[in-house]
Design an enzyme around this catalytic site. Structure first.
Site, PDB file in Angstrom:
ATOM      1  N   LYS A 113      25.791 -35.293  43.391  1.00 22.35           N
ATOM      2  CA  LYS A 113      26.572 -34.525  43.994  1.00 22.35           C
ATOM      3  C   LYS A 113      27.824 -34.917  45.447  1.00 22.35           C
ATOM      4  CE  LYS A 113      22.601 -31.810  43.095  1.00 22.35           C
ATOM      5  NZ  LYS A 113      21.649 -30.778  43.189  1.00 22.35           N
ATOM      6  N   GLY A 160      17.642 -28.185  44.345  1.00 17.56           N
ATOM      7  CA  GLY A 160      17.648 -27.924  45.076  1.00 17.56           C
ATOM      8  C   GLY A 160      16.193 -27.448  46.592  1.00 17.56           C
ATOM      9  N   GLU A 212      25.939 -25.527  40.463  1.00 14.43           N
ATOM     10  CA  GLU A 212      27.169 -25.283  41.014  1.00 14.43           C
ATOM     11  C   GLU A 212      28.949 -25.182  41.294  1.00 14.43           C
ATOM     12  OE1 GLU A 212      25.396 -29.068  42.940  1.00 14.43           O
ATOM     13  OE2 GLU A 212      22.824 -28.410  42.909  1.00 14.43           O
ATOM     14  N   HIS A 222      27.906 -27.851  35.585  1.00 11.08           N
ATOM     15  CA  HIS A 222      26.801 -28.147  36.569  1.00 11.08           C
ATOM     16  C   HIS A 222      26.902 -26.855  37.580  1.00 11.08           C
ATOM     17  CE1 HIS A 222      23.815 -28.367  40.068  1.00 11.08           C
ATOM     18  NE2 HIS A 222      23.381 -29.342  39.281  1.00 11.08           N
ATOM     19  N   GLU A 252      18.496 -26.748  34.177  1.00 10.86           N
ATOM     20  CA  GLU A 252      18.236 -27.154  35.298  1.00 10.86           C
ATOM     21  C   GLU A 252      17.986 -25.312  35.549  1.00 10.86           C
ATOM     22  OE1 GLU A 252      19.597 -30.358  37.260  1.00 10.86           O
ATOM     23  OE2 GLU A 252      21.066 -29.109  36.914  1.00 10.86           O
ATOM     24  N   ASN A 289      22.133 -37.290  40.130  1.00 14.63           N
ATOM     25  CA  ASN A 289      23.892 -36.144  40.130  1.00 14.63           C
ATOM     26  C   ASN A 289      23.172 -36.609  41.734  1.00 14.63           C
ATOM     27  OD1 ASN A 289      24.942 -34.383  41.098  1.00 14.63           O
ATOM     28  ND2 ASN A 289      24.113 -32.817  39.887  1.00 14.63           N
ATOM     29  N   SER A 294      14.732 -30.272  40.869  1.00 13.78           N
ATOM     30  CA  SER A 294      13.511 -30.837  42.235  1.00 13.78           C
ATOM     31  C   SER A 294      12.637 -31.596  41.007  1.00 13.78           C
ATOM     32  CB  SER A 294      12.447 -29.429  43.299  1.00 13.78           C
ATOM     33  OG  SER A 294      13.366 -28.685  43.667  1.00 13.78           O
TER      34      SER A 294
END
Ligand code: PGA
Length: 250
Positions: free
Chosen positions: A12, A173, A97, A95, A167, A10, A213
């Site tokens: 991003k 991250g 985010e 996702h 996730e 991904n 991660s």
């Protein structure tokens, strides 16, 4: 039949089109592993050049988002047939985010999942709990609800082809990976709820990734778990290290 592992990067909001081509050319030889499905999910503006750059390799290209309407007055959005016209095979849906910064909800996730299947695009459907939710002990309840809403009106045949990415938000991250036992516990619960919604055959077929991660050091242990069928990899997908993750079994 054993489920084939699927490792997706991904990217991003990283890499311009010319940088994307350079990165794909660098990673292409490193991610050659026919035992694993390899997907690069790249920014929309990079899709066209990425599709060209991966020709002749084992890499498939995915988008990071897609809208749930066919066309029309939705300034800035990407329609499903824009993706299929290029040869895009996967799309990340929901996702964390996008849920946090772009107001996506379980309901819009469900609409996007249905639309992706209508166009034969494989959705990578994201779910995950916050640190507060984990500390409150409601992780499994929360994930079960996310999955139930994401799969409303999805048929068993469609669900068999879906990919779910678990996730934990606190692991994204942050360098703080879930332990393989924590990740397995939730991935097994996801498979169980899919079995409750559909049947055992669907639960056995669906592929469930871990994300948060994941790196060259922890991939093999995570991927050894019975209910973890792959990874959705952010930071490490932009580096040669991604090749080591894809070749975790070598
Ligand atoms: P990370 O991101 O690997 O950088 O934690 C994973 C993701 O957000 O998909």
């Amino acid at each position: 039949m054993a489920r084939k592992k699927i490792i997706a990067g991904n990217w991003k909001m990283n890499k311009t089109p010319s940088e994307a081509v350079a990165l794909i050319n660098e990673l292409k030889p490193l991610v050659a592993n026919d035992e694993v499905d390899v997907v690069f999910c790249v920014p929309a503006i990079d899709l066209s050049v990425a599709i060209d750059a991966v020709k002749g390799s084992n890499i498939e290209i995915g988008a990071e988002n897609m809208y749930f309407e066919e066309s029309g007055a939705y300034t800035g959005e990407i329609a499903p047939n824009m993706l299929t016209d290029l040869g895009v095979k996967y799309v990340i849906i929901g996702h964390s985010e996008r849920r946090e910064y772009f107001a996506e909800t379980d309901e819009t996730v469900n609409k996007k999942v249905l639309k992706a299947f209508e166009h034969d695009i494989t959705p990578i459907i994201c779910c995950g709990e916050s640190l507060t939710q984990r500390e409150q002990g409601i992780t499994i309840d929360w994930i079960r609800q996310q999955i139930k809403i994401a799969f409303l009106n999805v048929t068993a045949d469609q669900a068999k082809k879906a990919v779910i990415a678990y996730e934990p938000i606190w692991a994204i991250g942050t360098g703080k990976t879930a332990t393989s036992d924590q990740a397995e516990e939730v991935c097994a619960a996801i498979r169980q709820v899919i079995g409750e919604i559909y049947d055992d055959a669907t639960a056995e077929a669906i592929r469930i990734q871990y994300g948060g991660s994941m790196n060259a050091g922890n991939a093999a242990e995570l991927l050894a778990k019975p209910d973890i069928d792959g990874g959705l990899v952010g930071g490490a997908s932009l580096k040669p290290e991604f090749g080591q993750i894809v070749n975790y079994n070598k």
